[in-house]
Design a protein around this motif. Structure first.
Motif, PDB file in Angstrom:
ATOM      1  N   LYS A 239       0.689  -1.223   0.166  1.00 52.96           N
ATOM      2  CA  LYS A 239      -0.104  -0.043   0.115  1.00 52.96           C
ATOM      3  C   LYS A 239       0.798   1.393   0.060  1.00 52.96           C
ATOM      4  CE  LYS A 239      -3.873  -1.974   2.347  1.00 52.96           C
ATOM      5  NZ  LYS A 239      -4.978  -2.001   3.542  1.00 52.96           N
ATOM      6  N   CYS A 240       0.384   2.278  -0.922  1.00 48.50           N
ATOM      7  CA  CYS A 240       1.165   3.435  -0.967  1.00 48.50           C
ATOM      8  C   CYS A 240       0.457   4.686  -1.115  1.00 48.50           C
ATOM      9  CB  CYS A 240       2.269   3.385  -1.892  1.00 48.50           C
ATOM     10  SG  CYS A 240       1.661   3.347  -3.464  1.00 48.50           S
ATOM     11  N   THR A 241       0.672   5.892  -0.708  1.00 50.47           N
ATOM     12  CA  THR A 241      -0.197   6.896  -0.916  1.00 50.47           C
ATOM     13  C   THR A 241       0.718   7.964  -1.829  1.00 50.47           C
ATOM     14  OG1 THR A 241      -1.277   6.954   1.158  1.00 50.47           O
ATOM     15  CG2 THR A 241      -1.159   9.143   0.206  1.00 50.47           C
ATOM     16  N   VAL A 242       0.336   8.511  -2.663  1.00 49.05           N
ATOM     17  CA  VAL A 242       1.031   9.234  -3.758  1.00 49.05           C
ATOM     18  C   VAL A 242       0.357  10.764  -3.684  1.00 49.05           C
ATOM     19  CG1 VAL A 242       1.708   9.819  -6.063  1.00 49.05           C
ATOM     20  CG2 VAL A 242       1.198   7.387  -5.341  1.00 49.05           C
ATOM     21  N   LYS A 243       1.394  11.630  -3.114  1.00 48.93           N
ATOM     22  CA  LYS A 243       0.711  12.987  -2.698  1.00 48.93           C
ATOM     23  C   LYS A 243       1.135  13.860  -3.779  1.00 48.93           C
ATOM     24  CE  LYS A 243       1.887  12.122   2.238  1.00 48.93           C
ATOM     25  NZ  LYS A 243       2.459  12.665   3.502  1.00 48.93           N
ATOM     26  N   ALA A 244       0.373  15.043  -3.711  1.00 48.98           N
ATOM     27  CA  ALA A 244       0.711  16.161  -4.790  1.00 48.98           C
ATOM     28  C   ALA A 244       1.845  16.574  -4.728  1.00 48.98           C
ATOM     29  CB  ALA A 244      -0.171  17.351  -4.352  1.00 48.98           C
ATOM     30  N   GLY A 245       2.396  16.317  -6.059  1.00 46.27           N
ATOM     31  CA  GLY A 245       3.641  16.710  -6.440  1.00 46.27           C
ATOM     32  C   GLY A 245       4.686  15.371  -6.617  1.00 46.27           C
ATOM     33  N   GLU A 246       4.193  14.210  -6.424  1.00 50.54           N
ATOM     34  CA  GLU A 246       5.002  13.183  -6.380  1.00 50.54           C
ATOM     35  C   GLU A 246       4.371  12.204  -7.729  1.00 50.54           C
ATOM     36  OE1 GLU A 246       5.705  12.070  -1.647  1.00 50.54           O
ATOM     37  OE2 GLU A 246       3.882  11.201  -2.642  1.00 50.54           O
ATOM     38  N   MET A 247       5.108  11.403  -8.096  1.00 54.66           N
ATOM     39  CA  MET A 247       5.145  10.400  -9.250  1.00 54.66           C
ATOM     40  C   MET A 247       5.174   9.292  -8.722  1.00 54.66           C
ATOM     41  SD  MET A 247       7.319  10.355 -12.637  1.00 54.66           S
ATOM     42  CE  MET A 247       6.851  11.910 -13.455  1.00 54.66           C
ATOM     43  N   LEU A 248       4.236   8.399  -9.163  1.00 57.29           N
ATOM     44  CA  LEU A 248       4.283   6.838  -8.864  1.00 57.29           C
ATOM     45  C   LEU A 248       4.851   6.235 -10.317  1.00 57.29           C
ATOM     46  CD1 LEU A 248       3.821   3.982  -7.285  1.00 57.29           C
ATOM     47  CD2 LEU A 248       1.544   4.093  -8.280  1.00 57.29           C
ATOM     48  N   TYR A 249       5.927   5.405 -10.204  1.00 57.15           N
ATOM     49  CA  TYR A 249       5.991   4.489 -11.433  1.00 57.15           C
ATOM     50  C   TYR A 249       5.401   3.072 -11.043  1.00 57.15           C
ATOM     51  CZ  TYR A 249       8.347   1.031 -14.263  1.00 57.15           C
ATOM     52  OH  TYR A 249       8.583  -0.184 -15.119  1.00 57.15           O
ATOM     53  N   LEU A 250       4.205   2.814 -11.822  1.00 52.95           N
ATOM     54  CA  LEU A 250       3.653   1.769 -11.677  1.00 52.95           C
ATOM     55  C   LEU A 250       3.961   0.691 -12.905  1.00 52.95           C
ATOM     56  CD1 LEU A 250       1.307  -0.286 -10.434  1.00 52.95           C
ATOM     57  CD2 LEU A 250      -0.183   1.254 -11.645  1.00 52.95           C
ATOM     58  N   PRO A 251       4.968  -0.274 -12.608  1.00 55.84           N
ATOM     59  CA  PRO A 251       5.335  -1.136 -13.455  1.00 55.84           C
ATOM     60  C   PRO A 251       4.127  -2.009 -14.159  1.00 55.84           C
ATOM     61  CG  PRO A 251       6.771  -1.709 -11.682  1.00 55.84           C
ATOM     62  CD  PRO A 251       5.253  -0.783 -11.171  1.00 55.84           C
ATOM     63  N   SER A 252       4.611  -2.402 -15.591  1.00 66.06           N
ATOM     64  CA  SER A 252       3.554  -3.297 -16.488  1.00 66.06           C
ATOM     65  C   SER A 252       3.216  -4.502 -15.770  1.00 66.06           C
ATOM     66  CB  SER A 252       4.148  -3.560 -17.706  1.00 66.06           C
ATOM     67  OG  SER A 252       5.363  -4.119 -17.695  1.00 66.06           O
ATOM     68  N   LEU A 253       2.010  -4.764 -15.653  1.00 65.86           N
ATOM     69  CA  LEU A 253       1.359  -6.067 -15.249  1.00 65.86           C
ATOM     70  C   LEU A 253       1.394  -6.186 -13.616  1.00 65.86           C
ATOM     71  CD1 LEU A 253       3.404  -8.875 -17.425  1.00 65.86           C
ATOM     72  CD2 LEU A 253       0.895  -7.688 -17.974  1.00 65.86           C
ATOM     73  N   TRP A 254       1.799  -5.094 -13.017  1.00 63.45           N
ATOM     74  CA  TRP A 254       1.293  -5.122 -11.686  1.00 63.45           C
ATOM     75  C   TRP A 254      -0.285  -4.795 -11.372  1.00 63.45           C
ATOM     76  CZ3 TRP A 254       4.277  -4.594  -6.734  1.00 63.45           C
ATOM     77  CH2 TRP A 254       5.614  -4.916  -6.916  1.00 63.45           C
ATOM     78  N   PHE A 255      -0.844  -5.733 -10.563  1.00 69.08           N
ATOM     79  CA  PHE A 255      -2.319  -5.340 -10.102  1.00 69.08           C
ATOM     80  C   PHE A 255      -2.139  -4.294  -9.270  1.00 69.08           C
ATOM     81  CE2 PHE A 255      -1.438  -9.867 -10.669  1.00 69.08           C
ATOM     82  CZ  PHE A 255      -2.352 -10.145 -11.755  1.00 69.08           C
ATOM     83  N   HIS A 256      -3.280  -3.309  -9.462  1.00 72.72           N
ATOM     84  CA  HIS A 256      -3.594  -2.232  -8.559  1.00 72.72           C
ATOM     85  C   HIS A 256      -4.984  -1.955  -8.411  1.00 72.72           C
ATOM     86  CE1 HIS A 256      -2.838  -1.072 -12.991  1.00 72.72           C
ATOM     87  NE2 HIS A 256      -3.553   0.033 -12.660  1.00 72.72           N
TER      88      HIS A 256
END
Length: 295
Positions: A239-256
């Protein structure tokens, strides 16, 4: 054993293209990058007043559902939202609660809607992420704009894209599973259907009779039914929280699975994945999982 982190790590700066490819894309690991979009005008400019002024009466596509779940399993159907065409300012009235509605509204059309429906806003962000484009040797297939109510939820799924998810205001709450959790995540085939509004304003579910059945995940990872899906107890969500001004790299094939604070604004960049050995390994794992369940 596969080297997945127990939490999503942070980078304090955007990496070089080579560093990003070696450390994150190739091993298929997520990370949250700070200071990658701090130069974007959108971080300061994208207030409700600014969006009203720039986009205002323009008619845009808005996903509308009775329960906040678009593209999700409901009553043994894979139900897609009503795609309502409405003035953007009317949508903002609902998000700001100037107008009340029993339904849930979400700008979430995933067909590069930032460039197709909101070209007025592109100059406040970037048409691509240069270091990502250089790392992958390609431009993004789509750039999407997201704005909606806190009740809007994205059900658990995966995408065949390398995803850079940038939060402009508010927060996004991600629950992630690595591709190696596939044996513990249930898939079933569902009749596709769409929400339609009847004359009295209530929603009805109308089957897409000519469409093929859709494989989808029926499980809610926030409240999993372990009696029905006991294998899920072996999965290891992050689990993670992405806040204003942040960028999440979500790799291919990861469930979300994704939730958000009310009125959260985000932009994401979808880069087509490489159909390389990682994809082949995933396909093998998927086939083995299905074969075992048939025994």
């Amino acid at each position: 054993e596969l080297g997945w982190p127990e939490s999503v790590p942070y980078l304090d700066r955007p990496p070089s293209p080579l560093e990003f490819y070696r450390e994150w894309v190739s091993p298929n690991k997520p990370c949250i990058i700070r200071n990658a979009i701090s130069h974007w005008p959108a971080l300061k400019k994208w207030t409700s007043a600014y969006l009203r002024e720039v986009v205002g009466p323009k008619v845009v596509s808005v996903a509308v559902t009775p329960n906040g779940y678009a593209d999700a399993v409901f009553r043994d159907r894979f139900v897609m939202p009503e795609e309502r065409q409405m003035p953007f300012m009317n949508f903002l009235d609902i998000v700001e609660k100037k107008v009340t509605s029993p339904n849930v509204f979400y700008v979430q059309k995933q067909c590069s809607n930032l460039t197709e429906e909101f070209p007025e806003l592109v100059c406040d962000v970037q048409p691509d992420i240069p270091w990502m484009s250089e790392a992958l040797g390609k431009k993004p297939d789509a750039v999407n704009f997201w704005l909606g109510e806190s009740a809007a939820v994205t059900s658990l799924h995966k995408d065949h894209y390398e995803n850079l998810y940038c939060v402009i205001s508010g927060e996004k709450y991600f629950l992630l599973h690595p591709p190696s959790d596939r044996p513990f995540i249930p898939y079933e085939l569902y009749q596709p259907a769409t929400y339609h509004v009847s004359e009295d304003g209530s929603f009805e579910i109308v089957d897409e009779t000519t469409a093929e059945k859709v494989p989808w995940i029926p499980l809610d990872p926030l409240n999993p039914d372990l009696e029905l899906y006991p294998e899920y107890a072996q999965a290891k969500p992050l689990k993670c929280t992405v806040k204003a001004g942040e960028m999440l790299y979500l790799p291919s094939l990861w469930f979300h699975h994704v939730q958000q604070s009310h009125g959260c604004i985000a932009v994401n960049y979808w880069y087509d994945m490489e159909y390389d050995i990682k994809y082949s390994y995933y396909q093998l794992l998927d086939c083995l999982t299905k074969a075992v369940k048939m025994l």
